[in-house]
Scaffold this motif. Sequence first.
Motif, PDB file in Angstrom:
ATOM      1  N   ASP A 172      21.824  36.557  -8.798  1.00  0.00           N
ATOM      2  CA  ASP A 172      22.848  36.254  -9.798  1.00  0.00           C
ATOM      3  C   ASP A 172      22.075  35.895 -11.066  1.00  0.00           C
ATOM      4  O   ASP A 172      21.547  34.795 -11.183  1.00  0.00           O
ATOM      5  N   GLN A 174      22.951  35.294 -14.108  1.00  0.00           N
ATOM      6  CA  GLN A 174      23.618  34.279 -14.937  1.00  0.00           C
ATOM      7  C   GLN A 174      23.463  34.571 -16.428  1.00  0.00           C
ATOM      8  O   GLN A 174      22.771  35.494 -16.825  1.00  0.00           O
ATOM      9  N   ASN A 198      28.719  38.087 -13.344  1.00  0.00           N
ATOM     10  CA  ASN A 198      30.149  38.107 -13.647  1.00  0.00           C
ATOM     11  C   ASN A 198      30.389  39.197 -14.690  1.00  0.00           C
ATOM     12  O   ASN A 198      29.448  39.814 -15.199  1.00  0.00           O
ATOM     13  N   GLU A 201      28.717  38.809 -18.154  1.00  0.00           N
ATOM     14  CA  GLU A 201      27.258  38.986 -18.113  1.00  0.00           C
ATOM     15  C   GLU A 201      26.872  40.458 -17.966  1.00  0.00           C
ATOM     16  O   GLU A 201      25.923  40.926 -18.596  1.00  0.00           O
ATOM     17  N   LYS A 228      31.970  39.413 -10.447  1.00  0.00           N
ATOM     18  CA  LYS A 228      32.930  38.300 -10.349  1.00  0.00           C
ATOM     19  C   LYS A 228      33.792  38.285 -11.603  1.00  0.00           C
ATOM     20  O   LYS A 228      33.284  38.423 -12.708  1.00  0.00           O
ATOM     21  N   GLY A 260      31.327  30.608  -9.369  1.00  0.00           N
ATOM     22  CA  GLY A 260      30.503  31.788  -9.111  1.00  0.00           C
ATOM     23  C   GLY A 260      29.440  31.518  -8.053  1.00  0.00           C
ATOM     24  O   GLY A 260      29.139  32.380  -7.213  1.00  0.00           O
TER      25      GLY A 260
HETATM   26 MG   LIG Z   1      27.952  32.581 -12.706  1.00  0.00          MG
END
Ligand SMILES: [Mg+2]
Length: 321
Positions: A172, A174, A198, A201, A228, A260
């Motif tokens: 992830d 981020q 997500n 991102e 996400k 998340g």
């Molecule tokens: Mg996140």
Amino acid sequence: MTCCKMKKFDIIALGELNVDLLLNRICGFPEVGKEIFAKEMVLTLGSSTAIFAANAASLGARVSFLGMVGHDDFGAFVKTSLEGRGVDTSNLIEVSTAATGLTAILNYDEDRANVTYPGAMSIMGVKDIRPEAIAAARHVHISSIFMQETLHRDILEIVRLVKAQGVTLSMDMQFDPEEKWDFDYRKILPSVDIFMPNEQELKALTGKDSLEEAIKEVRPYINILVVKMGSKGSLVITKDSEKKLSAMLNQNVVDAIGAGDSFNAGFITAFVQGKDLEYCQYLGNLAGAINTTAAGGTGAFKSKKAIEDAARKFFKQDITL
Ligand SMILES: [Mg+2]
Ligand SMILES: Nc1ncnc2c1ncn2[C@@H]1O[C@H](COP(=O)(O)OP(=O)(O)O)[C@@H](O)[C@H]1O
């Protein structure tokens, strides 16, 4: 090759560790040369990777943390907090060259002002990762690439080192606070089994305005892509399939801090238990939803029973962890 059942851990959570110092009910705004009061203060375990690790352990995975802390009281606090949530700390690295990272969070209702001292977590790089530690697990999860200076610099070597141990890898990335998005996805993603950004991102990373275009851009490089989408749920995409699963809507969100990370914990716990992608996505969505029913990223994940009860009470889902 070692049989999976003989591996010591299901998951190694690799990366950032810090403490969060929360200051609430602050009388006014800070000003240089002045002193103001906060009426409430809480010290908690911070970092996206720590929330992931703690919640995956509560969901039933055997999790070990490979991260760096200083030789100081906050480092000891991090260790005790992880152990309190059932996370193994034998892979923690304690250094005397930097202090444990800390984020001071000044809360003003919905808004917050953060000051982060990255400390020890910013100096961990590929040289600190022992291949034997990785090989003792079935899966590695890495988060928050841009928050960790040395890990960010070494990320390509790190993913290759991890994959060379025959384990699966999830990531992830981020948000990038500097919004430079220096992440060579064409080279990195082929070595990542499950990439979990997500929506915002993924669009920023690829420089695309629409999610469809962003997915098209990374598709040639991915294995499994999980996007996400907050209260819209999630998408699971492979080279030749695409599945959307709506969120189990929580009408009374306490806060979405860590949603998340909790999603990741649910998805990856199911994955290391050998469940199919459909169930992984279901447990991810459910864990993300449960996250929003209590304060902070770990509040709703105190035990298996607490998670099962919340699933039933808030979302009418019967699960046995
Ligand atoms: Mg996140
Ligand atoms: N209000 C909500 N109600 C129910 N589920 C939610 C809600 N917000 C988030 N989730 C679940 O948590 C997952 C992760 O949340 P999201 O906000 O997209 O992640 P991130 O924190 O990385 O931005 C979502 O995909 C969704 O399944």
